[in-house]
Design an enzyme around this catalytic site. Structure first.
Site, PDB file in Angstrom:
ATOM      1  N   ARG A 136       0.844  -1.201   0.000  1.00 33.69           N
ATOM      2  CA  ARG A 136       0.000   0.000   0.000  1.00 33.69           C
ATOM      3  C   ARG A 136       0.880   1.251   0.000  1.00 33.69           C
ATOM      4  O   ARG A 136       0.494   2.299  -0.496  1.00 33.69           O
ATOM      5  CB  ARG A 136      -0.953   0.013   1.203  1.00 33.69           C
ATOM      6  CG  ARG A 136      -1.661   1.360   1.387  1.00 33.69           C
ATOM      7  CD  ARG A 136      -3.026   1.308   2.071  1.00 33.69           C
ATOM      8  NE  ARG A 136      -3.122   0.447   3.214  1.00 33.69           N
ATOM      9  CZ  ARG A 136      -2.588   0.707   4.436  1.00 33.69           C
ATOM     10  NH1 ARG A 136      -1.914   1.797   4.646  1.00 33.69           N
ATOM     11  NH2 ARG A 136      -2.746  -0.153   5.403  1.00 33.69           N
ATOM     12  N   TYR A 161     -10.827  19.038 -16.211  1.00 37.07           N
ATOM     13  CA  TYR A 161     -11.421  17.714 -16.429  1.00 37.07           C
ATOM     14  C   TYR A 161     -12.691  17.565 -15.571  1.00 37.07           C
ATOM     15  O   TYR A 161     -12.715  18.036 -14.427  1.00 37.07           O
ATOM     16  CB  TYR A 161     -10.379  16.654 -16.053  1.00 37.07           C
ATOM     17  CG  TYR A 161     -10.882  15.246 -16.153  1.00 37.07           C
ATOM     18  CD1 TYR A 161     -11.075  14.640 -17.385  1.00 37.07           C
ATOM     19  CD2 TYR A 161     -11.184  14.513 -15.009  1.00 37.07           C
ATOM     20  CE1 TYR A 161     -11.548  13.344 -17.473  1.00 37.07           C
ATOM     21  CE2 TYR A 161     -11.663  13.213 -15.094  1.00 37.07           C
ATOM     22  CZ  TYR A 161     -11.842  12.644 -16.331  1.00 37.07           C
ATOM     23  OH  TYR A 161     -12.317  11.366 -16.418  1.00 37.07           O
ATOM     24  N   ASP A 173      -2.219  19.821 -14.414  1.00 34.71           N
ATOM     25  CA  ASP A 173      -2.614  18.533 -14.989  1.00 34.71           C
ATOM     26  C   ASP A 173      -2.035  18.490 -16.404  1.00 34.71           C
ATOM     27  O   ASP A 173      -2.456  19.237 -17.287  1.00 34.71           O
ATOM     28  CB  ASP A 173      -4.151  18.418 -15.002  1.00 34.71           C
ATOM     29  CG  ASP A 173      -4.633  17.064 -15.541  1.00 34.71           C
ATOM     30  OD1 ASP A 173      -3.897  16.428 -16.324  1.00 34.71           O
ATOM     31  OD2 ASP A 173      -5.768  16.660 -15.202  1.00 34.71           O
ATOM     32  N   LYS A 206      -4.158   7.481 -19.748  1.00 32.30           N
ATOM     33  CA  LYS A 206      -4.271   8.019 -21.115  1.00 32.30           C
ATOM     34  C   LYS A 206      -2.982   7.764 -21.909  1.00 32.30           C
ATOM     35  O   LYS A 206      -2.645   6.637 -22.144  1.00 32.30           O
ATOM     36  CB  LYS A 206      -4.635   9.501 -21.048  1.00 32.30           C
ATOM     37  CG  LYS A 206      -5.762   9.825 -20.055  1.00 32.30           C
ATOM     38  CD  LYS A 206      -7.106   9.251 -20.470  1.00 32.30           C
ATOM     39  CE  LYS A 206      -8.174   9.342 -19.390  1.00 32.30           C
ATOM     40  NZ  LYS A 206      -8.410  10.682 -18.879  1.00 32.30           N
TER      41      LYS A 206
END
Ligand SMILES: *Cc1c(COP(=O)(O)O)cnc(C)c1O
Length: 394
Positions: free
Chosen positions: A59, A112, A184, A209
């Site tokens: 984790r 976004y 971003d 992406k």
């Protein structure tokens, strides 16, 4: 040149992969182990307390995931990087770790869709003051920053109309008031744009992406100033939005061809944008590489390529889009972007489905708009495909 002392195409292949893997393997192993064993309790303690490098529990950190983080870190020229289960994991962890009650964030109306939802629906519940500015109104953004802010959050180019904001100019304004700057960089990729060079403190990516490039894995990466990345990493360790080894492997594998893909997509998108701008059935083409694009000069100054994303509107509106898109052969009509295969869809169904047509109009998104993510197919085939589908329209 990056700290790897190599061009980006070389760094994409080698970053994170310079130390020998188990048994001399030449590709990174997918380490599915949740935990890491130590016979020496002093060493275990030293790793657990961060005094010595190593892994404790997946984790927190994982060797396969680390390979991906290193690739993005070096390509962006960043001090540190960490990763998340998705791009939204990266964005939400960053915003929630760095903001809080009585903090003020300045951002853009065109971020976004998921990011806008954080700004509009979630952050205000935690006492964060959110100011969303008209995306290309640099004076308004500067004025809002000057009123005092803790974080400036930018995205450029934006979705779906490829608006461009001047990172250098706005980062300078943010520095004046001591605000951190996050960009971003998903649409541009580190091949075409490195926001840290223009004064940003942090860069976020939806690795789902272009970085992955094959639409077969999801992930998110944050990189930038050590101290800030560390702060977000500490939050992510605990809230658990960690990236798993298998998607990390796929994304890191995809990244080895990042420069090849992006160079091809840059070139194909430019040709397609020019072709569409000359077509009588096309109303408008939104591509920052076109001299007619309002953000072209800024894009030229801060990007080394204009990317594989574009949008265009049909004169005949949404009814024509319904006929045009299914007539294309070499395209998946689907959400998402940045894949080896061309993807297209109307923003009214994909990125901006939650908005009303009036709200879309306010953002300058025509109902007849098509978002087109250029794949790596041969561009002559893509052009011929667009041509035959347009010819079928009345
Ligand atoms: C897709 C996308 C995101 C969100 O990433 P996910 O991996 O889908 O969570 C964030 N920003 C931009 C610009 C995107 O295109």
């Amino acid at each position: 040149m990056n700290e790897f002392d190599a061009q980006k195409g070389t760094a994409s292949v080698w970053a994170g992969e310079t130390k020998p893997f188990v048994e001399g393997a030449t590709t990174p192993p997918i380490v599915n182990s949740v935990t890491y064993a130590y016979r020496d309790l002093d060493q275990w303690h030293a790793v657990a307390t961060g005094k010595v490098e190593g892994h404790i529990y997946s984790r927190n950190t994982n060797p396969t995931v680390h390979v991906l983080e290193e690739k993005v870190r070096i390509l962006e020229g960043a001090e540190a990087a960490t990763s998340f289960a998705t791009g939204m994991g990266a964005i939400s962890n960053t915003l929630f770790a760095l903001l809080g009650p009585d903090k003020r964030v300045v951002s853009l109306k065109d971020t976004y869709g998921g990011t806008s939802r954080l700004f509009l629906d979630f952050l205000p519940h935690y006492g964060v003051e959110v100011m969303l500015c008209d995306t290309t109104d640099h004076e308004q953004i500067e004025a809002q920053i000057a009123q005092g802010c803790d974080l400036l959050y930018l995205e450029t180019p934006t979705n779906p109309t490829l608006k461009i904001v001047d990172i250098k100019r706005l980062a300078a304004a943010a520095r004046q008031v001591g605000a951190g700057v996050v960009v971003d960089n998903t649409f541009a990729t580190p091949i075409n744009q490195n926001p840290l060079q223009f004064g940003a403190d942090l860069v976020v990516h939806s690795a789902t992406k272009f970085l992955c490039g094959h639409s077969d894995a999801m992930g998110g990466v944050l990189c930038g100033k050590q101290e800030l990345v560390e702060k977000v990493f500490r939050f992510r360790e605990i809230n658990g939005a960690s990236l798993q080894a298998e998607p990390a492997y796929l994304i890191a594998r995809g990244m080895k061809t990042l420069e090849l893909r992006i160079e091809r997509q840059n070139a194909s998108a430019m040709r397609i944008a020019r072709y569409l701008s000359d077509h009588p059935k096309i109303e408008a083409v939104f591509y920052p590489g076109l001299e007619t694009h309002p953000g072209h000069a800024i894009a030229k100054a801060q990007m080394s390529g204009f990317g594989g994303m574009m949008s265009f509107s049909l004169k005949a509106g949404y009814e024509a889009v319904k006929q045009f898109l299914p007539a294309l052969r070499f395209v998946h009509l689907a959400a998402s972007l940045g894949s080896v295969s061309t993807l297209a869809g109307p923003p009214r169904t994909t990125s901006h489905v939650e908005l009303t047509s009036e709200q879309r109009a306010q953002l300058g998104i025509p109902e007849g708009l098509v978002r087109y993510s250029v794949g790596i197919e041969n561009v002559d085939d893509l052009l011929a495909d667009l041509d035959q589908a347009l010819a079928k329209l009345p």
